[in-house]
Design an enzyme around this catalytic site. Structure first.
Site, short mmCIF file in Angstrom:
data_model
loop_
_atom_site.label_atom_id
_atom_site.label_comp_id
_atom_site.label_asym_id
_atom_site.label_seq_id
_atom_site.Cartn_x
_atom_site.Cartn_y
_atom_site.Cartn_z
N LYS A 191 0.83 -1.20 0.00
CA LYS A 191 0.00 0.00 0.00
C LYS A 191 0.87 1.25 0.00
CE LYS A 191 -3.98 -2.17 0.36
NZ LYS A 191 -5.10 -2.02 -0.60
N HIS A 322 -10.29 -8.19 -8.16
CA HIS A 322 -10.04 -7.76 -6.79
C HIS A 322 -10.61 -8.73 -5.77
CE1 HIS A 322 -11.67 -5.50 -3.19
NE2 HIS A 322 -10.38 -5.24 -3.09
#
Length: 392
Positions: A191, A322
């Protein structure tokens, strides 16, 4: 020679399959607790609180002939109770339907709740039913879902996300990356999107040095950059040879994504937060992504995913669905262009089975359907339940 045209009143052909009908269904709202609260860029920018649980909506369907299927949808943070409530309200629409008529059933369910929209929460509730019907159909054929759809491969490249959240110290991110690669996972995603971009670059440099140049590495900004920041950060990250930059901008900024994708050598990936095929069409129309990342439960299930996949293939887009690897492994295996699938171990407690991962790839099992069975732990985490009809 005189031939008689076939009409609906003609006698059935010898060997015609006996009709089957949906006789029973059960909905379960399951709250999955995470081992520790997780934070991405949305937390660091103050837009969300750390996530400590995921709400799942499971649909189990059985037919008069005793065929069964299971499907699920989910919501991170708010939305789980709403999905369950909507699914419960339209549940009766399935009883008596032929489970083979999946497309028609999808349309019927969506129109049953059309006044609250044909995207978002409403279609995410329908998704659990839709996935269960596809699972049932593949089980009836005795095939893994990917094989029923027409698989292009028996395994799919996989990458790990769950070890690289922003709240995790960089030393632990490195340890997690090593463990993922040792387990057979092929790529690492971390991230980014911290308010201080230098923090992102330091972490990224450390991970690239740790895993080496040959391991695919991805980053995910979770929509937290503006256009200027995305351009600057994208250029700064070019040196790391990333497989992609994910969600650099707001999910609905198709024009901004298109400009960014055209200006960077690094591929741009997005789409996971969109809640309908129509919203993805806008991305594709604007040439806003090199890699499209639909989420089947979020866009209404497998029926809708297949429509989007056909469009994505037509535009020669790469695919990296996803989350929900238990579903997306099958859909990615059936996509003609070599895809990726995302590995999360969060869902392990919900199912009796484990997916096989080795040599950088996630492998299809020989189990029919999705190949999953709800665990006793999933039953124990159930916070609401609803049944319709009578189980055979």
């Amino acid at each position: 020679m005189v031939t008689t045209p076939y009409t609906s009143s003609s006698a059935p052909f010898a060997g015609d399959a006996a009709p089957d009908r949906i006789a029973w269904l059960r909905l379960s709202s399951v709250t999955l607790p995470l081992a520790a609260p997780i934070s991405d860029a949305k937390v660091f920018t103050g837009r969300q609180q750390p996530m400590s649980e995921v709400a799942f909506l499971f649909a189990e369907i059985a037919t008069e002939q005793g065929r069964e299927g299971v499907g699920f949808s989910y919501s991170k943070r708010a939305g789980g109770p709403g999905q369950f409530a909507h699914a419960r309200e339209i549940a009766g629409q399935l009883i008596g339907e032929d489970p083979s008529d999946i497309g028609r059933i999808w349309t019927k369910l969506v129109w049953a709740g059309a006044s609250v929209g044909r995207s978002g929460l409403a279609t995410q509730a329908v998704a659990a039913y839709d996935v269960a019907l596809w699972d049932l159909k593949a089980k009836r054929a005795g095939l893994p879902l990917a094989k029923l759809l027409g698989a292009h491969r028996d395994s799919v490249r996989c990458y790990n996300t769950s070890g690289g959240f922003l709240h995790v110290p960089v030393e632990d991110v490195l340890t997690n990356a090593s463990a993922s690669l040792a387990s057979g996972i092929g790529g690492i995603k971390i991230k980014v999107g911290h308010p201080d971009g230098r923090h992102d670059l330091r972490r990224l440099a450390a991970v690239r040095e740790h895993i080496g140049e040959d391991v695919p590495l991805m980053v995910d900004a979770n929509q937290q950059w503006d256009r200027t920041t995305a351009q600057r950060m994208g250029r700064s990250m070019e040196e790391f040879g990333l497989a992609w930059i994910e969600e650099p901008l707001d999910a609905y900024d198709a024009q901004g994504h298109a400009a960014l994708a055209a200006s960077l050598d690094t591929p741009v990936a997005t789409g996971e937060m969109l809640a309908s095929v129509a919203e993805h069409v806008e991305l594709i129309r604007h040439q806003a992504a090199d890699i499209i990342q639909p989420d089947a439960p979020r866009i209404g299930g497998i029926t809708q995913f297949l429509k989007l996949a056909a469009l994505a293939e037509h535009h020669q887009l790469q695919l990296a669905p996803h989350f929900a690897m238990e579903i997306h492994l099958h859909l990615a295996a059936a996509y003609p262009i070599e895809p990726w699938v995302e590995h999360f171990d969060w869902l392990y407690p919900l199912f009796e089975e484990r997916l096989e991962i080795r040599d950088g790839r996630m492998h299809l099992s020989g189990r029919p359907g999705l190949g999953i069975t709800l665990s006793e732990q999933a039953r124990a985490w159930t916070v609401a339940r609803h049944e319709e009809g009578k189980r055979p």
